[in-house]
Design a protein around this motif. Structure first.
Motif, PDB file in Angstrom:
ATOM      1  N   LEU A   1       0.852  -1.184   0.000  1.00  0.00           N
ATOM      2  CA  LEU A   1       0.000   0.000   0.000  1.00  0.00           C
ATOM      3  C   LEU A   1       0.895   1.243   0.000  1.00  0.00           C
ATOM      4  O   LEU A   1       1.959   1.250   0.618  1.00  0.00           O
ATOM      5  CB  LEU A   1      -0.909   0.016   1.222  1.00  0.00           C
ATOM      6  N   VAL A   2       0.449   2.281  -0.673  1.00  0.00           N
ATOM      7  CA  VAL A   2       1.226   3.516  -0.779  1.00  0.00           C
ATOM      8  C   VAL A   2       0.398   4.677  -0.249  1.00  0.00           C
ATOM      9  O   VAL A   2      -0.807   4.765  -0.505  1.00  0.00           O
ATOM     10  CB  VAL A   2       1.655   3.781  -2.236  1.00  0.00           C
TER      11      VAL A   2
ATOM     12  N   ALA B   1      -4.938   9.301   1.317  1.00  0.00           N
ATOM     13  CA  ALA B   1      -5.508   8.059   0.794  1.00  0.00           C
ATOM     14  C   ALA B   1      -4.487   6.940   0.896  1.00  0.00           C
ATOM     15  O   ALA B   1      -3.301   7.132   0.622  1.00  0.00           O
ATOM     16  CB  ALA B   1      -5.935   8.247  -0.653  1.00  0.00           C
ATOM     17  N   VAL B   2      -4.949   5.757   1.280  1.00  0.00           N
ATOM     18  CA  VAL B   2      -4.128   4.554   1.278  1.00  0.00           C
ATOM     19  C   VAL B   2      -4.512   3.785   0.012  1.00  0.00           C
ATOM     20  O   VAL B   2      -5.677   3.401  -0.161  1.00  0.00           O
ATOM     21  CB  VAL B   2      -4.372   3.696   2.535  1.00  0.00           C
ATOM     22  N   THR B   3      -3.530   3.596  -0.876  1.00  0.00           N
ATOM     23  CA  THR B   3      -3.845   3.040  -2.188  1.00  0.00           C
ATOM     24  C   THR B   3      -3.089   1.747  -2.462  1.00  0.00           C
ATOM     25  O   THR B   3      -1.987   1.527  -1.948  1.00  0.00           O
ATOM     26  CB  THR B   3      -3.488   4.048  -3.305  1.00  0.00           C
TER      27      THR B   3
ATOM     28  N   GLU C   1      -6.015   2.138  -6.686  1.00  0.00           N
ATOM     29  CA  GLU C   1      -7.330   2.284  -6.065  1.00  0.00           C
ATOM     30  C   GLU C   1      -7.187   2.523  -4.558  1.00  0.00           C
ATOM     31  O   GLU C   1      -6.270   2.012  -3.913  1.00  0.00           O
ATOM     32  CB  GLU C   1      -8.176   1.038  -6.309  1.00  0.00           C
ATOM     33  N   VAL C   2      -8.136   3.273  -4.017  1.00  0.00           N
ATOM     34  CA  VAL C   2      -8.090   3.658  -2.610  1.00  0.00           C
ATOM     35  C   VAL C   2      -8.784   2.608  -1.755  1.00  0.00           C
ATOM     36  O   VAL C   2      -9.923   2.214  -2.036  1.00  0.00           O
ATOM     37  CB  VAL C   2      -8.763   5.033  -2.402  1.00  0.00           C
ATOM     38  N   VAL C   3      -8.092   2.163  -0.695  1.00  0.00           N
ATOM     39  CA  VAL C   3      -8.693   1.194   0.232  1.00  0.00           C
ATOM     40  C   VAL C   3      -9.015   1.810   1.594  1.00  0.00           C
ATOM     41  O   VAL C   3      -9.705   1.211   2.403  1.00  0.00           O
ATOM     42  CB  VAL C   3      -7.762  -0.024   0.446  1.00  0.00           C
ATOM     43  N   GLY C   4      -8.513   3.019   1.864  1.00  0.00           N
ATOM     44  CA  GLY C   4      -8.787   3.648   3.150  1.00  0.00           C
ATOM     45  C   GLY C   4      -8.096   4.988   3.266  1.00  0.00           C
ATOM     46  O   GLY C   4      -7.562   5.526   2.284  1.00  0.00           O
ATOM     47  N   MET C   5      -8.086   5.532   4.502  1.00  0.00           N
ATOM     48  CA  MET C   5      -7.519   6.848   4.767  1.00  0.00           C
ATOM     49  C   MET C   5      -6.724   6.798   6.072  1.00  0.00           C
ATOM     50  O   MET C   5      -7.182   6.224   7.076  1.00  0.00           O
ATOM     51  CB  MET C   5      -8.645   7.879   4.888  1.00  0.00           C
TER      52      MET C   5
END
Length: 566
Positions: free
Chosen positions: A106-107, A156-158, A164-168
């Protein structure tokens, strides 16, 4: 992460206070604690991946209920920009994609002190378990990687492979040397702000399919391609897919999100594939040379109701994308028949593939085959005849049986190679026996049977019935026909109006391919509507290509299997 222009830097009175991300052209998400202490009127958002772009004023329009403590729930704020930005919003990932059997990299893109332009950090989810039903724990991908610190909140956690974004990001560990933190996954964000739920795709769509659709939609938006998103969706939707929202879609992006987020189950992938194909078709240049129309018909099925005199059983369907879409069915009194058909035809247009060649087809009982449906008003506020607005044809109910459809399909396969509609004349004084007519119409070159009289004329009614059952692919006549009476039957001489009609018809259709006859008859009807004594004013076209009506159940009358008086 390529071209992630939706990454946002949150500022207050010119100072960087955190990160955020664009989810609609005018909406940015961040943490509530990022914007909690600053003056509301001083908030602004800068999209740093567009160097030189000016900060956009913003205001808080919703929050997740955060109470102010480090471990309080609902640390979410929704910002509305002063105006829309021409940036593709972030793509959200299905809720179950942040964690896998193999750790998923995740980035995070944040703005810690010294990195006003932004910097990246690599993380992964420790486990799929939620902490306090609110957070997932993040841990550094590399022991010596960039730690989470002030300036990453709201980022954003991508997924590194899809963007694609999976969370914040909501918090860092806070202890020296500990490189972990917390993120609020999209499913929890949607709990705190329900409007987000419509932006999170289901897991029934493949990653490559989602990426392909989003890429095409963004290309279409940038190119300014014109389309009707509702029609585009209806053309792609399967029989069990939901109807579009009552207010429609405000953009092609909205329609694509609806496909990705609201459709699930076994057929979800097929719907995405069809929708993607329709979007891709928007880019195709128009064909310069004339081609045979690919008809998208609206079928109006009228039958005797069995519910008493003056009652008509009506069913309206639209055909597009290789499928039949039922639009409406009811038993209505004849006094309301025109209005009911007008309403359902208008509704049926919403199911047709955008840009396709519309065709209005009436399936009628044989004793109604002369019904002047082409002269019905096209709309309640427009008395232009329906047949002067759209290509309009009729067909005989009895020809919708499977055996007749099989024979007609074989005939139309031959007609694809025919450059003009050869007319076989059935004139008033014809000496030809009906059974000999049948033999003639079953020859390989048979195409169009033209009648100089109306179907009800006693002297040619047997010929007309034979023509329908042969079956002839196309039949044309004038509802007025030859006006001679039974006492003095017409011999089909020079003064016969029926002979004159056939002469004119032959000259107008001899060079028209059979597939294009509905369009040519539309032109003739338009001409006739402008002239009081035009020869084609009462022209009736029975045109019947079964390949246009692709629903396997629609050919057998199954749509009316239920008794209207049950």
């Amino acid at each position: 992460m390529r071209s992630a222009e939706w990454q946002a830097r949150i500022e207050c009175a010119g100072q960087v206070v955190g990160a955020g991300f664009l989810i609609t052209p005018r909406t940015v998400l961040t943490c509530a604690h990022v914007v909690h202490e600053g003056a509301a009127e001083a908030l602004a958002v800068t999209f740093t991946e567009r160097p030189g772009s000016a900060p956009v004023p913003a205001r808080i329009v919703a929050e997740g209920g955060w109470a102010g403590g480090a471990t309080d729930l609902g640390d979410l704020a929704v910002l509305e920009l002063a105006h829309e930005v021409e940036i593709a919003p972030a793509a959200l990932a299905p809720v179950d994609t942040a964690y896998g059997r193999q750790p998923r990299k995740l980035v995070v893109y944040g703005f810690p002190v010294g990195f006003d332009e932004g910097t990246l950090a690599e993380y992964r989810v420790t486990a799929p378990q939620l902490i306090n039903q609110e957070w997932m724990q993040l841990e550094a991908w590399q022991p010596d990687g960039q730690p989470l610190e002030p300036g990453f909140s709201g980022a954003a956690v991508t997924l590194v492979d899809t963007g694609e974004v999976v969370g914040m990001v909501t918090a860092a560990a806070g202890a020296p040397g500990v490189r972990n933190g917390r993120m609020m996954p999209t499913e929890v964000m949607a709990r705190h702000w329900p409007d987000l739920a419509g932006l999170v795709p289901t897991s029934d769509h493949g990653t490559a399919d989602r990426a392909r659709l989003r890429e095409l939609v963004e290309r279409a938006v940038r190119a300014g391609l014109d389309c009707d998103p509702v029609r585009l969706y209806r053309a792609a939707a399967g029989p069990l897919d939901p109807e579009p929202p009552p207010e429609g879609f405000d953009s092609l992006r909205s329609a694509a999100l609806f496909v990705l987020c609201e459709i699930d189950g076994e057929d979800a992938a097929a719907t995405v594939s069809r929708f993607t194909e329709h979007v891709e078709a928007l880019f195709r240049a128009p064909v310069e040379t004339p081609t045979a129309p690919e008809w998208s018909p609206i079928l109006v099925d009228l039958r005797h109701s069995g519910a008493g005199d003056g009652q008509v059983r009506v069913e309206v369907s639209a055909y597009s994308g290789g499928r039949r879409h039922p639009v409406g069915s009811d038993t209505v009194p004849q006094s309301r028949l025109h209005g009911y058909v007008q309403e359902r035809i208008e509704a049926a247009f919403g199911y047709l593939t955008p840009g396709s060649d519309e065709l209005i087809a009436f399936a009628l009982p044989r004793d109604w085959i002369d019904l002047p449906v082409d002269r019905w008003a096209s709309a309640p506020d427009d008395d232009t005849p329906l047949g002067c607005v759209y290509p309009l044809v009729v067909t005989d109910q009895a020809r919708r049986r499977a055996g007749a459809r099989h024979q007609l399909t074989r005939a139309w396969n031959r007609l694809d190679a025919v450059s003009g509609a050869q007319l076989h004349r059935v004139e008033c004084g014809t000496p030809q026996e009906p059974r000999r007519l049948r033999v003639r119409l079953r020859q390989p070159d048979a195409c169009l049977a033209g009648f100089g009289t109306a179907p009800a004329a006693p002297r040619t009614r047997p010929h007309f019935d034979t023509t329908l059952t042969a079956p002839a692919p196309v039949v044309v006549w004038s509802r007025g026909g030859c006006d001679s009476g039974p006492e003095e039957p017409c011999a089909g001489g020079a003064d016969c109006t029926g002979k004159s009609f056939l002469d004119q018809l032959d000259s107008c259709v001899s060079d028209v391919p059979p597939a294009e006859l509905p369009r040519r008859i539309l032109e003739l009807r338009e001409e006739a509507d402008a002239e009081d004594e035009h020869w084609a004013r009462d022209i009736q076209l029975l045109w019947d290509d079964p390949r246009v009506f692709t629903d396997p159940h629609g050919e057998t009358g199954a749509a009316h299997a239920r008794s209207p008086v049950a």
